[in-house]
Every structure is written in structure tokens, then in C-alpha cells.
Design a protein around this motif. Structure first.
Motif, PDB file in Angstrom:
ATOM      1  N   TYR A   1      17.461  68.286  39.165  1.00 59.22           N
ATOM      2  CA  TYR A   1      18.308  67.097  39.041  1.00 59.22           C
ATOM      3  C   TYR A   1      19.498  67.222  39.988  1.00 59.22           C
ATOM      4  CZ  TYR A   1      15.646  66.969  34.706  1.00 59.22           C
ATOM      5  OH  TYR A   1      14.628  66.985  33.789  1.00 59.22           O
ATOM      6  N   ILE A   2      19.971  66.081  40.443  1.00 57.87           N
ATOM      7  CA  ILE A   2      21.204  66.013  41.232  1.00 57.87           C
ATOM      8  C   ILE A   2      22.300  65.488  40.322  1.00 57.87           C
ATOM      9  CG2 ILE A   2      22.354  64.610  42.990  1.00 57.87           C
ATOM     10  CD1 ILE A   2      20.001  65.007  44.787  1.00 57.87           C
ATOM     11  N   ALA A   3      23.480  66.102  40.371  1.00 56.43           N
ATOM     12  CA  ALA A   3      24.561  65.717  39.460  1.00 56.43           C
ATOM     13  C   ALA A   3      25.911  65.855  40.141  1.00 56.43           C
ATOM     14  CB  ALA A   3      24.523  66.579  38.201  1.00 56.43           C
TER      15      ALA A   3
ATOM     16  N   TYR B   1      27.453  61.807  36.513  1.00 60.58           N
ATOM     17  CA  TYR B   1      26.172  61.145  36.773  1.00 60.58           C
ATOM     18  C   TYR B   1      25.106  62.200  37.044  1.00 60.58           C
ATOM     19  CZ  TYR B   1      26.885  62.248  41.711  1.00 60.58           C
ATOM     20  OH  TYR B   1      27.076  62.925  42.891  1.00 60.58           O
ATOM     21  N   PHE B   2      23.852  61.805  36.886  1.00 65.41           N
ATOM     22  CA  PHE B   2      22.743  62.657  37.304  1.00 65.41           C
ATOM     23  C   PHE B   2      21.506  61.800  37.498  1.00 65.41           C
ATOM     24  CE2 PHE B   2      21.702  62.468  32.803  1.00 65.41           C
ATOM     25  CZ  PHE B   2      20.309  62.501  32.789  1.00 65.41           C
TER      26      PHE B   2
ATOM     27  N   GLU C   1      33.791  73.244  35.097  1.00 66.40           N
ATOM     28  CA  GLU C   1      34.850  72.642  34.285  1.00 66.40           C
ATOM     29  C   GLU C   1      34.718  71.134  34.122  1.00 66.40           C
ATOM     30  OE1 GLU C   1      38.491  73.807  36.118  1.00 66.40           O
ATOM     31  OE2 GLU C   1      38.299  75.930  35.540  1.00 66.40           O
ATOM     32  N   ARG C   2      34.188  70.442  35.147  1.00 70.57           N
ATOM     33  CA  ARG C   2      34.224  68.979  35.117  1.00 70.57           C
ATOM     34  C   ARG C   2      32.853  68.324  34.986  1.00 70.57           C
ATOM     35  NH1 ARG C   2      35.992  65.374  34.849  1.00 70.57           N
ATOM     36  NH2 ARG C   2      36.910  64.286  36.619  1.00 70.57           N
ATOM     37  N   VAL C   3      31.809  68.979  35.491  1.00 65.42           N
ATOM     38  CA  VAL C   3      30.495  68.342  35.516  1.00 65.42           C
ATOM     39  C   VAL C   3      29.621  68.818  34.355  1.00 65.42           C
ATOM     40  CG1 VAL C   3      28.433  67.864  36.896  1.00 65.42           C
ATOM     41  CG2 VAL C   3      30.646  68.174  38.036  1.00 65.42           C
TER      42      VAL C   3
END
Length: 350
Positions: A223-225, A213-214, A249-251
Motif C-alpha cells: 500500500y502507498i500511504a 490516506y492510503f 508519529e503522524r501516519v
């Protein structure tokens, strides 16, 4: 939330820095039917939401890569985000202005009385009533007993630990005393990224079907993610250190896939915090505990506590003062559903 809730000392309402912007959920073929079911429920409840095809999605938000998307749900009004710390302090200041005495300390023990009841099957059940709470004050070796008639367990991620102190969950596994409060801390990371060429002021809160999400943070290309880890990769909860490799790796791959502009971004800050994660059904547990007749529960919201807090605060106050819910009936969120093994599961949430 009503204007009066945040009216402090009869002066001015608090500015929560509310940013009105829709939530944009994306679905692939596997989960599109769930999105359609949720859409029907939301419309029935009066929510203003719309469904978008990939073509409509691309027309509205040209910066989105629609690869793999078969359906999107977009909120049209009364959605957005605000400053949680401001809200929390507004509630605190309002309570103090109305006579609440606030003190800080760590609960280390309870003093209880116990009544032993025998069931029709011949089993015995211990019913407890808390008489005082043992509290260790900050920077002190002293323990302060706090006498009480009622205890509200709103200790978030550590509310399960408090009930363990009272022996909840330590009885035989096939008895009510053997059923713990299923709330534990789960660590989550939030990353702030900077991308000057990223989406603009019309950026919604985007939730991809991958879980990434972001949302926009301010007006300067920030931005926040984040993303919730898989069950097998839950991070260590003994500290609040941030795992930056998790972002790599994941975001980031999910962000860059869904918004190509995010291929060029920079993490500027990050933090970690605890969810009060309800392992039973990831929903709040509200109401009195069946074995502690003066402990009310308001916990287990699994990351949605701040959103639910105004309604839950009022509901618990009604339970205490009136003996039942008056404004909104939240009885389905009681501990009883855990006893009967009837989870209240939701789908497509973030």
C-alpha cells in the motif's frame, strides 16, 4: 483522456496501468456538511458518487473502523490511479514525435525589454517582454542563450523563483509589481508499506478526515500511504531526504486506527518530492502574467498537476494559438484573482 492523446508515432496507445477504484472520503461531524455540499456539486456536474452512512460503510468495507465517521463519499465509476511516470514520458515522446526539440538545462537569467507605462493615478508600471532565456546546460560551465517569442512557465515548485528573476514581487507592496507569484516548493513524503492481512482487491483510495490516506499498490499486500504536514511542521525543502519518524508519529497511528489490520505493517520503501504549492489558494494559476506579456503560467497545482495536465496543456496551447480558451474556459484560474484577492478555495481534497 482520449485515446489519441497517448497515441505515439502512429503505433499503439500507451498502457498507463490504470487501476479503476473509487475514492473513499470519510467525514466526521465537524466536516460532514462540507461533504454533503461537495456531493451535491459533483452530482450536478454528472459525477457518479454516493454517500454512505457508517453502517453502509461497514457493510461495504468490513475492514474499516468507523469510529468517529458520520458520513462517507464513495466514487462509483471513472476513478482510480495510474503510473504517473509512464504518462509523463508518453507526453514527452508524443511531443518529440511531432517535432519538438527537447533539451535540459537550468534557467539562470532572462534578457528582457521594458516599457514603462504611467497609470491614471500617476504611478508607473514596468511591462516586460522576454527576448531570450539564459540556460546553463548540465555538466557545463557554458551558458546558452535561447531566443524566444513565448515562454511557458511550467517549472512547478520553482516557477516562483523564475518570476523573481524578472523582478516580480520586488516592487512596492501596495503595487502590482510587489505581488509575487505565490508558488513555492513544499516537501511531501510517500511511504510504501507491506501488510499481508490488509484490505484486498476492492480497496479504494481512502482519505480519512484526519488527512491520512492510503491505497493499494499492486496485488501483493502493498500500500502507498501518507499525510500532508501541518503548516507549522512543514519540512525543510533544501533536500529530498525522507523523515521516517514522521511516518511513526503522524501516519501510522492514523492508518492503524482506521484499519486495525495496519497495526502490523512494515515500511518497505519511501520517497520525497515537491509540490508546486500555491500559498494563495492551493489552485492552479493559468494564463499570461500581467507584467510579462509573453510569459504564460501553468503552475501552482499543489499536488494535482498530473491530473490537470492534459486539460491545462490544451488550454495554454489555445491561449497561445487562438488568444483565448476554446475547449474549457479556465479564465477563473488567471493571475487576476491574486490581484483582486479572490481565492478559489476547495474543501475536502487530498
Amino acid at each position: 483522456m482520449s485515446r489519441n492523446v497517448l497515441h505515439l508515432l502512429n503505433l499503439y496507445p500507451v498502457d498507463l496501468q490504470f487501476n479503476q477504484s473509487g475514492y473513499l472520503f470519510l467525514a466526521n461531524e465537524e466536516v460532514a456538511h462540507i461533504m454533503e455540499e461537495n456531493y451535491s456539486t459533483q452530482r450536478y456536474a454528472g459525477a457518479k458518487v454516493s454517500l454512505l452512512s457508517p453502517t453502509q460503510l461497514k457493510q461495504k468495507f468490513p475492514w474499516v473502523n468507523t469510529d468517529g465517521v458520520v458520513l462517507a463519499s464513495y466514487g462509483l465509476e471513472n476513478e482510480g490511479w495510474f503510473d504517473p511516470w509512464t504518462l509523463l514520458n508518453a507526453f514527452r515522446r508524443k511531443a518529440i514525435s511531432m517535432g519538438v526539440i527537447q533539451c535540459y538545462g537550468e534557467v539562470t537569467d532572462f534578457k528582457c525589454t521594458t516599457n514603462v507605462l504611467r497609470t491614471s493615478s500617476g504611478d508607473t508600471v514596468d511591462l516586460k517582454r522576454i527576448g531570450s532565456v539564459k540556460v546553463q546546460m548540465p555538466n557545463s560551465l557554458e551558458y546558452q542563450p535561447v531566443e524566444c517569442a513565448i515562454v511557458v512557465n511550467a517549472a512547478g515548485a520553482f516557477s516562483g523563483k523564475l518570476t523573481e528573476m524578472l523582478g516580480i514581487g520586488s516592487g512596492p507592496k501596495d503595487s502590482i509589481a510587489g505581488i509575487p507569484l505565490p508558488v513555492e516548493p513544499r516537501k511531501r513524503y510517500v511511504y510504501v508499506v507491506h501488510c499481508p492481512d490488509g484490505p484486498g482487491l476492492d480497496t479504494p483510495f481512502l482519505i480519512d478526515y484526519s488527512g491520512v490516506y492510503f491505497r493499494r499498490e499492486g496485488l501483493g499486500g502493498n500500500y502507498i500511504a501518507g499525510v500532508s504536514p501541518e503548516e507549522a511542521e512543514e519540512p525543510d525543502t533544501s533536500n529530498l531526504e525522507v523523515d521516517h519518524q514522521f511516518f511513526e508519529e503522524r501516519v501510522w497511528p492514523g492508518l492503524a486506527h482506521r484499519v486495525p489490520a495496519f497495526e502490523k505493517l512494515k515500511v518497505t520503501s519511501a520517497w520525497a518530492g515537491f509540490y508546486d504549492y500555491n500559498t494563495f489558494d492551493q489552485n492552479g494559476i493559468i494564463g499570461i502574467h500581467p507584467l510579462i506579456n509573453n510569459m504564460y503560467l501553468a503552475t501552482g497545482f499543489s499536488g494535482h498537476g498530473l491530473q490537470h495536465s492534459p486539460a491545462v496543456g490544451r488550454a495554454v496551447a489555445e491561449l497561445i494559438l487562438d488568444g483565448n480558451f476554446k475547449t474549457i474556459d479556465l479564465s477563473n484560474f488567471s493571475f487576476r484573482r491574486i490581484l483582486t484577492q479572490e481565492p478559489m478555495l476547495e474543501k475536502n481534497i487530498v
